[in-house]
Design a protein around this motif. Structure first.
Motif, short mmCIF file in Angstrom:
data_model
loop_
_atom_site.label_atom_id
_atom_site.label_comp_id
_atom_site.label_asym_id
_atom_site.label_seq_id
_atom_site.Cartn_x
_atom_site.Cartn_y
_atom_site.Cartn_z
N LEU A 93 -56.69 1.39 35.40
CA LEU A 93 -57.48 1.84 36.56
C LEU A 93 -58.62 0.87 36.87
N ALA A 94 -59.14 0.22 35.80
CA ALA A 94 -60.28 -0.68 35.99
C ALA A 94 -59.95 -1.79 37.00
N ARG A 150 -59.83 9.85 31.31
CA ARG A 150 -60.24 8.64 32.03
C ARG A 150 -61.71 8.34 31.85
N PHE A 174 -62.74 4.68 32.35
CA PHE A 174 -62.71 4.26 33.75
C PHE A 174 -63.90 4.85 34.50
N GLN A 224 -66.89 2.89 33.77
CA GLN A 224 -66.86 1.60 34.47
C GLN A 224 -67.16 1.78 35.96
#
Lengths: 140, 358
Positions: free
Chosen positions: B291-292, B340, B343, B346
């Motif tokens: 996902l990043a 998650r 993510f 982030q």
């Protein structure tokens, strides 16, 4: 007089399953799966290295209750050889020529078509192949 | 949330598979058209229910359709794979027993043996469980299989969640059944049905085959089946009752003789919809870009998030909630966050940096 060949079925490294009228074979040497119809399966099962082609024809005629000639047996052997299901290549005696399915069908008539030996390679349906991991590319 | 097309696709899959696990009594007549079958054939194949679907249609007019050819090929392949799988199970049992470890075979062949033919059900890993004392020695003993085509799974949440039962008690209900040239140890029926139900509900990808397993098992239960042992305590007992209810409502299995009949007949609507949606949208395993990567390239993030959004069923199980009438949306959200969190961290950092820069 030329000696009649007596084909020998390969049994090493094969996984075999019988399902209704078909014989399913998984070849562990090359990870391939095959499906033999009833007549091809009968030929393969009776290839024990001692039964000759004319004997095989007689055996099948009695099993399938239908006149079977040597061309019919050769059609099966050709396919079994192609898929590495015989121990050794079986040499055709001089004067015996390969007949295609079409030629055989013409010779035998429509009624006999269903009994023609057939070996097919089993391929996973496209959707089933998708069981393996698929990769979604990262965004660009 | 279930759109009409997912609901009807899911229902069609259920119709095709109703009674597909039976040799007798016969399943109800199949009343779907060739074009309806062709609509779901791909889903049936992807979710590995192709062989069961073939078994169901093999005596109907649908057997002559193009879809049937694909399904029958799946059946042939599964039949061969079953033979290979059985061979591999024998190898693994022999190997572990030579190391003085007695494994228990769960799922896979241990349920497939109840079907009219072993090739009707797909096989994946060989699922085994051993006592916690034997886990490390078993892992060491199985190292020789690493890199081979035989995948063995020794860790199972469904077994860890056996409630307050001791391994000794659990093991005492196992028994030996014949497989080829040897006897293999399988779960007692009570534990087996329990494991099948929990396994189906906790998975992120629910194949219809798993519900067929439960349906089959329900039709095989002996009169002396101990429901108390099977159901255990809440919330597992409620989950199991609901899994049985799904087999009743979607695949037509009778629940009259079970103590969970009432619960099975009154399932939350979101649960049924959730299952139909999972069947209709079943996807093969996917490797997705982390996902990043979407932080720099936000295009496609909506799809990426949608694919990763957990199912309400799995989320309720993860948070150990009973299946109430209200959809467990907060738990889905919580589940998503827990999966998650890297993510999300982030994402917050990136937003913070952007606001500082501007």
């Amino acid at each position: 007089m030329e000696q009649q060949p007596a084909p020998l079925a390969r049994t090493r490294n094969l996984v075999v399953r019988e399902v209704s009228d078909e014989l399913l074979i998984y070849d562990l040497d090359n990870d391939k799966a095959h499906c033999l119809n009833k007549s091809a399966a009968l030929v393969w099962k009776n290839c024990n290295g001692t039964v000759t082609i004319p004997d095989l024809a007689q055996l099948l005629a009695s099993e399938l209750q239908s006149p079977i000639d040597e061309d019919f047996i050769w059609l099966a052997l050709d396919q079994l050889q192609k898929f590495h299901l015989l121990e050794q290549e079986v040499a055709r005696p001089a004067g015996v020529h390969a007949l295609s399915r079409r030629q055989l069908m013409k010779g035998l008539g429509v009624a006999a078509v269903v009994a023609l030996p057939l070996v097919i390679s089993l391929v996973a349906p496209t959707a089933l192949q998708a069981q393996t991991v698929i990769i979604i590319p990262p965004p660009k | 949330v279930l759109d009409r097309s997912n609901a009807s696709t899911g229902r069609l899959i259920a119709t095709v598979l109703t009674g597909a696990w039976r040799s007798a009594p016969p399943p109800p007549p199949l009343e779907i058209t060739p074009s309806a079958l062709s609509l779901v054939v791909e889903k049936l194949l992807i979710s590995r229910a192709g062989a069961l679907a073939w078994w169901r249609i093999r005596y109907s007019d649908l057997r002559e359709t193009a879809a049937a050819v694909e399904l029958s090929n799946a059946y042939r392949l599964f039949t061969l794979k079953a033979a290979l799988h059985e061979r591999n199970i024998e190898l693994v049992f022999k190997h572990l027993r030579s190391a003085n470890i007695e494994p228990i075979l769960i799922k896979g062949w241990s349920i497939a043996r109840f079907y009219p033919e072993q090739g009707l059900r797909p096989y994946g890993d060989i699922d085994l469980c051993v006592s916690s004392d034997d886990l490390a020695p078993a892992q060491a003993a199985l190292k020789s299989f690493q890199g081979s085509a035989i995948d063995i799974d020794l860790i199972h949440d469904e077994i860890d969640g056996m409630g307050n039962r001791s391994w000794k008690e659990f093991f005492s209900r196992t028994h030996l059944v014949r497989l080829g040239n040897m006897d293999v140890r399988v779960l007692g029926l009570e534990d087996h049905l329990r494991v099948l139900c929990l396994h189906m509900l906790k998975g992120p990808r629910m194949s219809p085959v798993l519900l067929c397993d439960i349906a089959l098992m329900l039709e095989k239960l002996p009169g002396h089946f101990d429901w108390e042992v099977c159901l255990g305590d809440r919330p597992q007992s409620d989950w199991i009752a609901c899994a049985i209810g799904l087999a009743h409502q979607l695949l037509g299995v009778s629940v009259d003789q079970t103590p969970v009949a009432d619960r099975a007949r009154h399932l939350p609507q979101w649960l049924i919809s959730g299952v139909l949606k999972q069947w209709a949208t079943y996807r093969p395993m996917e490797y997705m870009a982390p996902l990043a990567t979407y932080l720099r390239h936000p295009q496609g993030i909506t799809t990426a998030l949608r694919i990763r959004w957990p199912s309400p069923i799995e989320s309720a199980v993860v948070f150990r909630r009973p299946f109430t009438r209200t959809p467990p949306l907060p738990y889905q959200l919580g589940h998503f966050v827990s999966l998650r969190k890297v993510f999300i961290g982030q994402l917050l950092d990136s937003l913070r940096q952007r606001s500082t820069a501007s």
